[in-house]
Structures are given as structure tokens and as C-alpha cells.
Design an enzyme around this catalytic site. Structure first.
Site, mmCIF file in Angstrom:
data_model
loop_
_atom_site.group_PDB
_atom_site.id
_atom_site.type_symbol
_atom_site.label_atom_id
_atom_site.label_comp_id
_atom_site.label_asym_id
_atom_site.label_seq_id
_atom_site.Cartn_x
_atom_site.Cartn_y
_atom_site.Cartn_z
ATOM 1 N N GLY A 243 -4.861 7.916 1.898
ATOM 2 C CA GLY A 243 -5.868 7.146 2.625
ATOM 3 C C GLY A 243 -7.214 7.849 2.651
ATOM 4 O O GLY A 243 -8.276 7.201 2.544
ATOM 5 N N GLY B 22 -0.281 3.262 3.190
ATOM 6 C CA GLY B 22 0.300 4.403 2.501
ATOM 7 C C GLY B 22 0.114 5.671 3.304
ATOM 8 O O GLY B 22 -0.110 5.640 4.521
ATOM 9 N N SER B 23 0.163 6.795 2.627
ATOM 10 C CA SER B 23 0.085 8.086 3.303
ATOM 11 C C SER B 23 -1.331 8.394 3.764
ATOM 12 O O SER B 23 -2.313 7.883 3.216
ATOM 13 C CB SER B 23 0.570 9.196 2.367
ATOM 14 O OG SER B 23 -0.383 9.417 1.336
ATOM 15 N N GLU C 164 -3.820 1.587 6.876
ATOM 16 C CA GLU C 164 -2.639 1.779 7.725
ATOM 17 C C GLU C 164 -1.879 2.946 7.123
ATOM 18 O O GLU C 164 -1.279 2.825 6.054
ATOM 19 C CB GLU C 164 -1.800 0.500 7.749
ATOM 20 C CG GLU C 164 -0.821 0.461 8.917
ATOM 21 C CD GLU C 164 0.550 0.981 8.540
ATOM 22 O OE1 GLU C 164 0.812 2.164 8.855
ATOM 23 O OE2 GLU C 164 1.334 0.243 7.945
#
Length: 479
Positions: free
Chosen positions: A227, A222-223, A244
Site C-alpha cells: 500500500g 493488500g498489505s 484497505e
């Protein structure tokens, strides 16, 4: 459309409902197409408890047996390709052809990951000592999946986690839970109860997972902003993490590049999946000698590309997936316009239903512009002119992100020289997005921590256990 479809979660191998439900919209029509369970905290607890109960037997299963079952997951996906693809198009918005490709990619990832070999037991010997280094599973993995590639990114987590002997609690995005919930249903008779639990819920469910004391690792895609929050809330029991995160990938077109050959590759490298792709080209640096030719070629492709609802024949790009992202893109577009930037394509958002955002090319904005500095995660691309190699390397590396990048030119040695100086986890030369289960992928800087795919990605789901055994002392003449 008829009545919205109802879906159930999978906990301990059984269908489970929730007292509350979340509405799932078709981004092309903004109509409710399904209602998915909104898991309560106690149901997360039940899913984690189920995974913990299943973990010892699953970890004790011979590796070859786990390989067979994960390959079987891939077979189930293939045999249900059309059902899953139709759900993906309805909830995510992508064209049906692209949805079918995603389903088959998910199946391929299962088969290929099941065949990866990793060092589960490495031994060294000396007259005094036997040392074994075992790679043992972490326990229960929590997988949190985004809305851009719901099915294939779920498999990126499921396959390596289960192969290495972990059990899993998987949560799809509340925007796109349908195909993942369906997958959980299809696998109830394939995997032992508790090995894979699939729960759905609102945005509040993710933090409950990342802080849950019964989960040993979080694998999140995700963003970068989210994160960071996952990382903070996972600190309570020192969870292992694979994050990621975002990217602002630079592509560099050298002066000797074959524009006609590479323009379509770069176009789709930027705009596939309506540019909702962490590894999409998001900044395009073009040598001043070929800038105009490349800009014209991309503008022509933008005009020729058909945008529309994913279930309409011939549509190549669908809508942006959700209103939140759609509104963010519109604000970014207006900011770009207010800076006096010129648009080579797009720039006007159509009226009407659906989150349709036009392919937009921005002509040489300043490096300080938001459209250059931020990750749009949508079909708006800045084209940036450069003069020399040192300049473009510095500008490409001037980002908090470091996920991917690419370099394009006929002089392969020169293009590779530039590529090796890009501060990214993945870099391509004269190609783009050639991802494989055997290729590790990692983010540099604020594009994430940990590794996905390849043997390195498998080892992220394990922890080493070093066993040192002293050899018995033998006296001379003894037996």
C-alpha cells in the site's frame, strides 16, 4: 487434471489474449490448473483508453439505470454460482462450501450496494444565491484485488465505482485471476463496452496501474508494505486512493466471558479462510482467570477441524494460498519455536505436496515476539494472558495497525467500555465479522486510508462540485 484451462481478458467488451501467460497453481496440489494472460503495457493502455471512452455515457446514464445494471451483475453471479465457486476452490484453495458462500456474498453485495442511497445533489437557497453540491464521478478507477477473497473483494470495488458513475479497469492477483476473468467474460453482454475492463498479469502490472496517468483513482486491498508503494507511485497525477491494508486485530476475552459459548466464534474469527483475512483475530488476549479454559477449548477445536484440499467433502480449512506466504509462515513458526514458546496445537508442518499449514496456537509468548508484533496472515495465533482492563487496552493498542478488534464478556457495558477505547476502524462486542454493505469500514493508523462500504464508501468514488448561482436582482415592482 488434463490440460490447463485457458482464460481471456475483457477489454472494451471483447475477449483479449496476451502474448505471454502466467501459470495458476492449485495450492492443494501445486499443479498448474490454468494459464491466464499476462497483460502487456500496451494492453493496460487499451483498457484505460476504453474506460475513458465509456466514461461520459456511463456517467450520463440516470442513476436508476445504473442501479438496475449493477443489480443485474448480482443476478449473473447467482446464476453462475457453481462455475465461479469451482474456480475459486481450484485457484484459491478454500473449501467448496466456503467458495459458494463467497460467490453468494459477492452477489448480495451487488444487490445491496445498488440499493444504497447517497446525496448526489444537495441544494441550499437564500434570496441572493442558489447553491448546489453535486457528487460527480472521478472518471476511471483502477481496482487491484488480493488473493484471499478474489471475487467478493472485486465486487467491493466494482459495485460502488460503477454505481457512482465511474468506469473501471480491474486487476486480480496473479495467484487468483480465474474467477475474476470469468466474471469479466460473463458481464460482456450485461454492461456497455468499456465500463468494466478486466485484465490480468504479473506483479509488474500493479505498479503500471498505480502510476498510469489515465487512471483517476486506485482502490487497492493488500498489505501495508505494498500500500505504501501504491501511494508513492500514484502521486504523479495526485490519484485519489482507497487503501484497505493490513491488520493485527486484537480480541479481548474478559474474566466473566462464557467460554463455551464464545470459543467457537473466536476460533472461526481467527481461522476462517485459513486465517488469510485482513480482519481475522491475530492476537487473543485472555483474562488470567479464564486463560486455561479458553486455551483448552481452542486447542480442542483445532484438533477437531479437518484440514485438506478444498474439493474434498467435509474439509473445513484449505491450504495457504501460495508458496511465498507458506514459506513466510514457516519462517515465523521457526522463529517462534527458537524463542522457546510452547505450542498448544499445531507447530509441525506436514511433509508432502500442497501448502498445508496446521492450526497453531502459541501459549503466552512475550509481547515483543514476532508472532505478536507482525501480521501472520495464516493460521498461527498467539494467546496472551492479561490481568486488568487498563493493561489489556494499552497492549491491544500497541500496534502500528488499527483495522479491527473485538471484546467478549457477559457484562455488555464493561465490554463496550473497553471496545470504545480500541484504536481501530471497526470493533465488535460479543460478535465478529458482521460486515454489511451498509456498514462503513475504514482502517486507522497503517491499516489504510479511505473508506469502503456504506454511503461513506460510495462517496469515496466521487468528488464534490459546488455550483453557486447568483439570483437575478429584482427591482421593486419588477416582474
Amino acid at each position: 487434471m488434463g490440460n490447463p484451462i485457458e482464460f481471456s481478458m475483457t477489454i472494451d467488451g471483447k475477449a483479449v489474449d496476451a502474448s505471454r501467460r502466467i501459470e495458476v497453481l492449485d495450492p492443494a496440489t501445486e499443479q498448474v490448473v490454468a494459464r491466464a494472460p499476462d497483460a502487456a503495457p500496451r494492453q493496460l493502455d487499451e483498457a484505460v483508453a476504453s474506460a475513458r471512452r465509456a466514461a461520459p455515457a456511463w456517467a450520463g446514464l440516470p442513476l436508476e439505470e445504473r442501479r438496475k445494471l449493477i443489480a443485474r451483475v448480482g443476478e449473473v453471479i447467482v446464476s453462475n454460482q457453481e462455475t465461479l465457486a469451482q474456480l475459486l476452490t481450484r485457484e484459491q484453495g478454500k473449501p467448496l462450501a466456503a467458495a459458494r458462500q463467497e460467490v453468494m456474498a459477492a452477489a448480495f453485495w451487488c444487490t445491496a450496494t445498488a440499493g444504497l442511497d447517497f446525496p448526489a445533489d444537495v441544494s441550499t437557497e437564500s434570496p441572493e444565491e442558489l447553491v448546489r453540491v453535486l457528487r460527480v464521478p472521478l472518471g476511471v478507477v483502477g481496482g487491484i484485488v488480493p488473493w484471499n477473497f478474489p471475487l467478493v473483494l472485486a465486487i467491493w470495488k466494482i459495485a460502488p465505482a460503477l454505481l457512482t458513475g465511474n468506469t473501471m479497469v480491474l486487476k486480480p492477483s496473479p495467484f487468483t485471476p480465474l474467477a475474476t476473468l470469468k466474471l469479466g467474460e460473463l458481464l460482456r453482454d450485461v454492461l456497455p463496452p468499456g465500463v468494466l475492463n478486466v485484465i490480468s498479469g504479473s506483479d509488474a502490472l500493479g505498479p503500471l496501474m498505480s502510476e498510469h496517468p489515465g487512471i483517476d483513482k486506485i482502490s487497492f486491498t493488500g498489505s501495508t508494505q505494498t500500500g505504501r508503494a501504491v501511494m508513492a507511485s500514484a502521486a504523479g497525477n495526485l490519484k485519489r486512493l482507497t487503501l484497505e491494508l493490513g491488520g493485527n486485530d486484537a480480541a479481548i476475552v474478559m474474566a466473566d466471558a462464557d467460554i463455551n459459548a464464545i470459543a467457537p466464534l473466536i476460533f472461526w474469527g481467527a481461522f476462517a479462510n485459513s486465517a488469510q483475512y485482513c480482519l481475522a483475530i491475530k492476537r487473543l488476549y485472555i483474562h488470567e482467570d479464564v486463560y486455561d479454559r479458553m486455551a483448552q477449548a481452542l486447542a480442542r477445536l483445532a484438533r477437531e477441524t479437518r484440514l485438506g484440499a478444498g474439493n474434498v467433502e467435509g474439509v473445513q480449512l484449505g491450504p495457504v494460498q501460495n508458496r511465498r506466504q507458506f514459506e513466510r509462515l514457516k519462517r515465523l513458526l521457526e522463529d517462534t519455536r527458537s524463542q522457546g514458546c510452547r505450542f498448544l496445537a499445531g507447530g509441525e508442518v506436514p511433509e508432502g505436496k500442497g501448502y498445508f499449514f496446521p492450526i497453531t496456537l502459541v501459549d503466552n509468548p512475550p509481547d515483543t515476539a514476532r508472532v505478536v508484533r507482525e501480521e501472520p496472515f495464516g493460521p498461527i495465533l498467539p494467546l496472551l494472558s492479561f490481568r486488568d482492563e487498563e493493561e489489556v487496552i494499552a497492549r491491544a493498542n500497541d500496534s502500528e495497525y488499527g483495522l479491527g478488534g473485538s471484546v467478549w464478556g457477559c457484562d455488555h457495558a464493561a465490554a463496550t467500555r473497553v471496545a470504545l477505547r480500541l484504536n481501530t476502524g471497526t470493533v465488535w462486542v460479543n460478535q465478529i465479522h458482521t460486515l454489511k454493505p451498509s456498514k462503513p469500514m475504514a482502517g486507522h493508523k497503517q491499516s489504510g486510508i479511505g473508506i469502503e462500504n456504506g454511503v461513506d464508501g460510495l462517496l469515496e468514488y466521487t468528488v464534490p462540485r459546488t455550483v453557486s448561482v447568483k439570483r437575478p436582482h429584482r427591482t421593486q415592482g419588477g416582474s
